[in-house]
Design a protein around this motif. Structure first.
Motif, PDB file in Angstrom:
ATOM      1  N   ASP A 125       2.362 -14.115  -1.951  1.00  0.00           N
ATOM      2  CA  ASP A 125       1.018 -13.574  -1.724  1.00  0.00           C
ATOM      3  C   ASP A 125       0.826 -12.227  -2.435  1.00  0.00           C
ATOM      4  O   ASP A 125       1.788 -11.539  -2.779  1.00  0.00           O
ATOM      5  CB  ASP A 125       0.806 -13.393  -0.211  1.00  0.00           C
ATOM      6  CG  ASP A 125      -0.674 -13.236   0.127  1.00  0.00           C
ATOM      7  OD1 ASP A 125      -1.524 -13.545  -0.753  1.00  0.00           O
ATOM      8  OD2 ASP A 125      -0.982 -12.806   1.251  1.00  0.00           O
ATOM      9  N   ILE A 126      -0.463 -11.886  -2.613  1.00  0.00           N
ATOM     10  CA  ILE A 126      -0.808 -10.576  -3.196  1.00  0.00           C
ATOM     11  C   ILE A 126      -1.691  -9.836  -2.190  1.00  0.00           C
ATOM     12  O   ILE A 126      -2.153 -10.426  -1.208  1.00  0.00           O
ATOM     13  CB  ILE A 126      -1.548 -10.742  -4.549  1.00  0.00           C
ATOM     14  CG1 ILE A 126      -2.803 -11.623  -4.397  1.00  0.00           C
ATOM     15  CG2 ILE A 126      -0.621 -11.328  -5.588  1.00  0.00           C
ATOM     16  CD1 ILE A 126      -3.668 -11.686  -5.641  1.00  0.00           C
ATOM     17  N   ASN A 127      -1.921  -8.545  -2.445  1.00  0.00           N
ATOM     18  CA  ASN A 127      -2.785  -7.764  -1.553  1.00  0.00           C
ATOM     19  C   ASN A 127      -4.252  -7.976  -1.931  1.00  0.00           C
ATOM     20  O   ASN A 127      -4.558  -8.506  -3.007  1.00  0.00           O
ATOM     21  CB  ASN A 127      -2.423  -6.281  -1.658  1.00  0.00           C
ATOM     22  CG  ASN A 127      -0.984  -6.043  -1.236  1.00  0.00           C
ATOM     23  OD1 ASN A 127      -0.552  -6.546  -0.199  1.00  0.00           O
ATOM     24  ND2 ASN A 127      -0.233  -5.312  -2.045  1.00  0.00           N
ATOM     25  N   ASP A 128      -5.157  -7.522  -1.055  1.00  0.00           N
ATOM     26  CA  ASP A 128      -6.584  -7.735  -1.298  1.00  0.00           C
ATOM     27  C   ASP A 128      -7.099  -7.016  -2.550  1.00  0.00           C
ATOM     28  O   ASP A 128      -8.107  -7.425  -3.124  1.00  0.00           O
ATOM     29  CB  ASP A 128      -7.408  -7.265  -0.077  1.00  0.00           C
ATOM     30  CG  ASP A 128      -7.173  -8.181   1.115  1.00  0.00           C
ATOM     31  OD1 ASP A 128      -6.690  -9.309   0.903  1.00  0.00           O
ATOM     32  OD2 ASP A 128      -7.468  -7.750   2.255  1.00  0.00           O
ATOM     33  N   ASP A 129      -6.404  -5.950  -2.959  1.00  0.00           N
ATOM     34  CA  ASP A 129      -6.863  -5.266  -4.182  1.00  0.00           C
ATOM     35  C   ASP A 129      -6.217  -5.876  -5.436  1.00  0.00           C
ATOM     36  O   ASP A 129      -6.304  -5.319  -6.529  1.00  0.00           O
ATOM     37  CB  ASP A 129      -6.573  -3.758  -4.100  1.00  0.00           C
ATOM     38  CG  ASP A 129      -5.081  -3.441  -4.087  1.00  0.00           C
ATOM     39  OD1 ASP A 129      -4.260  -4.379  -4.012  1.00  0.00           O
ATOM     40  OD2 ASP A 129      -4.737  -2.246  -4.153  1.00  0.00           O
ATOM     41  N   GLY A 130      -5.543  -7.020  -5.264  1.00  0.00           N
ATOM     42  CA  GLY A 130      -4.963  -7.721  -6.422  1.00  0.00           C
ATOM     43  C   GLY A 130      -3.575  -7.243  -6.790  1.00  0.00           C
ATOM     44  O   GLY A 130      -2.975  -7.747  -7.734  1.00  0.00           O
ATOM     45  N   THR A 131      -3.029  -6.260  -6.060  1.00  0.00           N
ATOM     46  CA  THR A 131      -1.670  -5.792  -6.374  1.00  0.00           C
ATOM     47  C   THR A 131      -0.640  -6.716  -5.723  1.00  0.00           C
ATOM     48  O   THR A 131      -0.946  -7.433  -4.762  1.00  0.00           O
ATOM     49  CB  THR A 131      -1.447  -4.339  -5.886  1.00  0.00           C
ATOM     50  OG1 THR A 131      -1.783  -4.281  -4.494  1.00  0.00           O
ATOM     51  CG2 THR A 131      -2.287  -3.349  -6.658  1.00  0.00           C
ATOM     52  N   LEU A 132       0.586  -6.648  -6.242  1.00  0.00           N
ATOM     53  CA  LEU A 132       1.651  -7.506  -5.713  1.00  0.00           C
ATOM     54  C   LEU A 132       2.076  -7.033  -4.318  1.00  0.00           C
ATOM     55  O   LEU A 132       2.175  -5.831  -4.077  1.00  0.00           O
ATOM     56  CB  LEU A 132       2.863  -7.460  -6.654  1.00  0.00           C
ATOM     57  CG  LEU A 132       4.021  -8.375  -6.244  1.00  0.00           C
ATOM     58  CD1 LEU A 132       3.649  -9.840  -6.454  1.00  0.00           C
ATOM     59  CD2 LEU A 132       5.280  -8.037  -7.018  1.00  0.00           C
ATOM     60  N   ASN A 133       2.311  -7.976  -3.439  1.00  0.00           N
ATOM     61  CA  ASN A 133       2.809  -7.659  -2.107  1.00  0.00           C
ATOM     62  C   ASN A 133       4.346  -7.790  -2.158  1.00  0.00           C
ATOM     63  O   ASN A 133       4.883  -8.897  -2.080  1.00  0.00           O
ATOM     64  CB  ASN A 133       2.186  -8.648  -1.107  1.00  0.00           C
ATOM     65  CG  ASN A 133       2.594  -8.353   0.309  1.00  0.00           C
ATOM     66  OD1 ASN A 133       3.647  -7.775   0.544  1.00  0.00           O
ATOM     67  ND2 ASN A 133       1.753  -8.768   1.253  1.00  0.00           N
ATOM     68  N   HIS A 134       5.023  -6.640  -2.323  1.00  0.00           N
ATOM     69  CA  HIS A 134       6.481  -6.683  -2.473  1.00  0.00           C
ATOM     70  C   HIS A 134       7.183  -7.214  -1.230  1.00  0.00           C
ATOM     71  O   HIS A 134       8.214  -7.868  -1.321  1.00  0.00           O
ATOM     72  CB  HIS A 134       7.022  -5.296  -2.850  1.00  0.00           C
ATOM     73  CG  HIS A 134       6.906  -5.024  -4.309  1.00  0.00           C
ATOM     74  ND1 HIS A 134       7.795  -5.515  -5.239  1.00  0.00           N
ATOM     75  CD2 HIS A 134       5.968  -4.354  -5.003  1.00  0.00           C
ATOM     76  CE1 HIS A 134       7.409  -5.146  -6.444  1.00  0.00           C
ATOM     77  NE2 HIS A 134       6.314  -4.439  -6.331  1.00  0.00           N
ATOM     78  N   ASP A 135       6.584  -6.923  -0.058  1.00  0.00           N
ATOM     79  CA  ASP A 135       7.199  -7.441   1.178  1.00  0.00           C
ATOM     80  C   ASP A 135       7.176  -8.967   1.153  1.00  0.00           C
ATOM     81  O   ASP A 135       8.152  -9.617   1.534  1.00  0.00           O
ATOM     82  CB  ASP A 135       6.438  -6.939   2.417  1.00  0.00           C
ATOM     83  CG  ASP A 135       6.667  -5.456   2.612  1.00  0.00           C
ATOM     84  OD1 ASP A 135       7.655  -4.958   2.052  1.00  0.00           O
ATOM     85  OD2 ASP A 135       5.847  -4.815   3.295  1.00  0.00           O
ATOM     86  N   ALA A 136       6.046  -9.507   0.698  1.00  0.00           N
ATOM     87  CA  ALA A 136       5.936 -10.973   0.639  1.00  0.00           C
ATOM     88  C   ALA A 136       6.972 -11.544  -0.326  1.00  0.00           C
ATOM     89  O   ALA A 136       7.579 -12.591  -0.056  1.00  0.00           O
ATOM     90  CB  ALA A 136       4.528 -11.370   0.207  1.00  0.00           C
ATOM     91  N   LEU A 137       7.183 -10.835  -1.443  1.00  0.00           N
ATOM     92  CA  LEU A 137       8.190 -11.292  -2.415  1.00  0.00           C
ATOM     93  C   LEU A 137       9.586 -11.252  -1.775  1.00  0.00           C
ATOM     94  O   LEU A 137      10.363 -12.201  -1.876  1.00  0.00           O
ATOM     95  CB  LEU A 137       8.153 -10.408  -3.666  1.00  0.00           C
ATOM     96  CG  LEU A 137       9.174 -10.735  -4.753  1.00  0.00           C
ATOM     97  CD1 LEU A 137       8.852 -12.058  -5.425  1.00  0.00           C
ATOM     98  CD2 LEU A 137       9.250  -9.641  -5.812  1.00  0.00           C
TER      99      LEU A 137
END
Ligand code: 7TS
Length: 411
Positions: free
Chosen positions: A144-156
């Motif tokens: 998943d990514i964040n709402d502002d389009g940045t990568l969600n490192h926790d999700a990775l």
């Protein structure tokens, strides 16, 4: 001194008028324009040095081979690869990712494995893996990514496990311009004994890239987005990985020997040295020469200066876009976290309407999904208009773009 007004003089196409207006080219994420220096290098190759490479002993073939090899060497230096052995010339990012999927993935991925991709990937970094997953039975997992389009490192970090064999991630999103923390992603991959493939189609043209510092296993990019002609791009891979990989395409150039045994009526085949082992058939020789000229042009400007110029333009454009009442801008607010790519929409208009309206003012932007449909779905966008900048774009062009957008708002 980085001077976009001086740089513009090198780009003949920027003198064009379209629909009675001076051309404003803001579709650089799709492909860049080409400077005189690249056009001249191509012309000179065909006028003076054209021959096939690595085949003949005659002078022209020697010259063409030397130029083609030098192009590999310059490309290796551009991204700080160890040597040209780690640089394979291909048609571009798409072909490079397919090579990794078929050459590395076909032999190394098993039914119980997982491939991680992010929701911000271009289709080129999703579809080859999904096609292969159908053949081999492994799972493609979406991070998943964040709402502002940045990568969600926790999700990775939550998604990766013992099953993960490779993380496939873009360096810069072609929609939001988000710059991903590749060093961190590479560390995460390697801690889990997985490899990392980085799609550099939107980073190599716009910011300094050091594959050794990033510690990536595969890095791909397309020449046509960085001043070179279409049909040429590169795959970087660590030598120790390439040595173990089998070729993708078979044919001339990638062969050392095809020894036919008349008794067994079978051939014993050995592969050529790196990088030629992965370049089957007559390559895009002139494309390589064009890419070398493009790299030389960018290196003269300095990639740090290219990045700083685009960051300034992006900051200015975002600030001015906020003046437009009906415009919504997507992606991170902080311009230093993104390259010069700005997706937006205008209330009441489809992205294609916006692009067509701007075309009337001689302004070229892209509209639609930009080959990143999962990202649009995740951000709940029906589609988006996208302005993307490069070395020859100026603040005055952004002012004209804003004026035209204000006209759309009135219409
Ligand atoms: N990956 C990314 C991040 C891209 O932006 C693109 C092309 C590709 C892969 C594929 O590159 P190719 O050279 O093999 O086609 N992106 C776009 C775009 O944003 N608009 O048109 C092409």
């Amino acid at each position: 001194m980085f001077d976009p007004y001086k740089i513009r003089e090198d780009f003949p196409i920027l003198k064009r008028e379209i629909n009675g207006h001076q051309l404003i080219y803001f579709d650089n994420a799709a492909t860049s324009q080409k400077p005189r220096q690249v056009i001249e290098a191509i012309k000179e190759f065909y006028e003076k040095h054209n021959a096939n490479v690595h085949r003949a002993v005659h002078t022209l073939s020697q010259e063409a081979s030397e130029l083609y090899e030098k192009a590999h060497e310059e490309t290796a230096k551009f991204i700080n690869a160890n040597s040209m052995e780690e640089i394979i010339f291909l048609r571009g990012t798409t072909e490079a990712i397919n090579l990794v999927a078929y050459s590395w993935g076909l032999r190394n991925l098993k039914r119980e494995d997982e491939v991680l991709v992010t929701l911000m990937e271009h289709h080129s970094n999703i579809v080859p893996w999904e096609i292969l997953a159908k053949i081999k039975g492994f799972k493609v997992k979406y991070v998943d990514i964040n709402d502002d389009g940045t990568l969600n490192h926790d999700a990775l970090e939550n998604a990766i496990s013992k099953k993960t064999k490779i993380i496939c991630i873009t360096h810069v999103s072609n929609v939001t311009g988000t710059i991903n923390d590749i060093k961190r992603a590479a560390k995460t991959a390697h801690e889990h004994n997985a490899l990392i493939l980085v799609d550099g189609a939107q980073s190599a043209p716009h910011l300094p890239v050091d594959v050794k510092d990033l510690d990536v296993d595969f890095f791909t990019f397309s020449g046509h987005k960085m001043l070179a002609p279409t049909g040429i791009g590169a795959l970087y891979a660590k030598r120790e990985i390439l040595v173990k990989m089998e070729p993708f395409h078979g044919g001339g150039e990638m062969i050392k020997e095809v020894a036919f045994n008349p008794i067994k009526r079978a051939s014993v085949i050995s592969w050529n040295e790196l990088p030629w082992k992965f370049e089957a058939g007559t390559p895009n020789i002139c494309g390589g020469v064009g890419l070398m000229a493009a790299i030389k042009y960018l290196e003269t400007l300095g990639m740090e200066n290219v990045e700083a110029h685009e960051c300034r333009l992006t900051e200015y454009a975002i600030k001015r876009l906020h003046e437009c009442r009906k415009v919504t801008v997507y992606g991170p607010e902080n311009a230093s976290k993104r390259c010069g790519i700005i997706p937006f929409n205008v209330e009441g208009f489809s992205s294609h309407d916006i692009a067509l309206f701007l075309d009337n003012y001689g302004i070229m932007i892209r509209s639609g999904f930009h080959c990143a449909q999962p990202l649009h779905q995740r951000l709940k966008l029906p589609s988006s208009a996208r302005a993307s900048f490069y070395i020859y774009n100026t603040k005055e062009e952004i002012d004209k773009f804003i004026e035209a957008l204000k006209e759309i708002e009135k219409s």
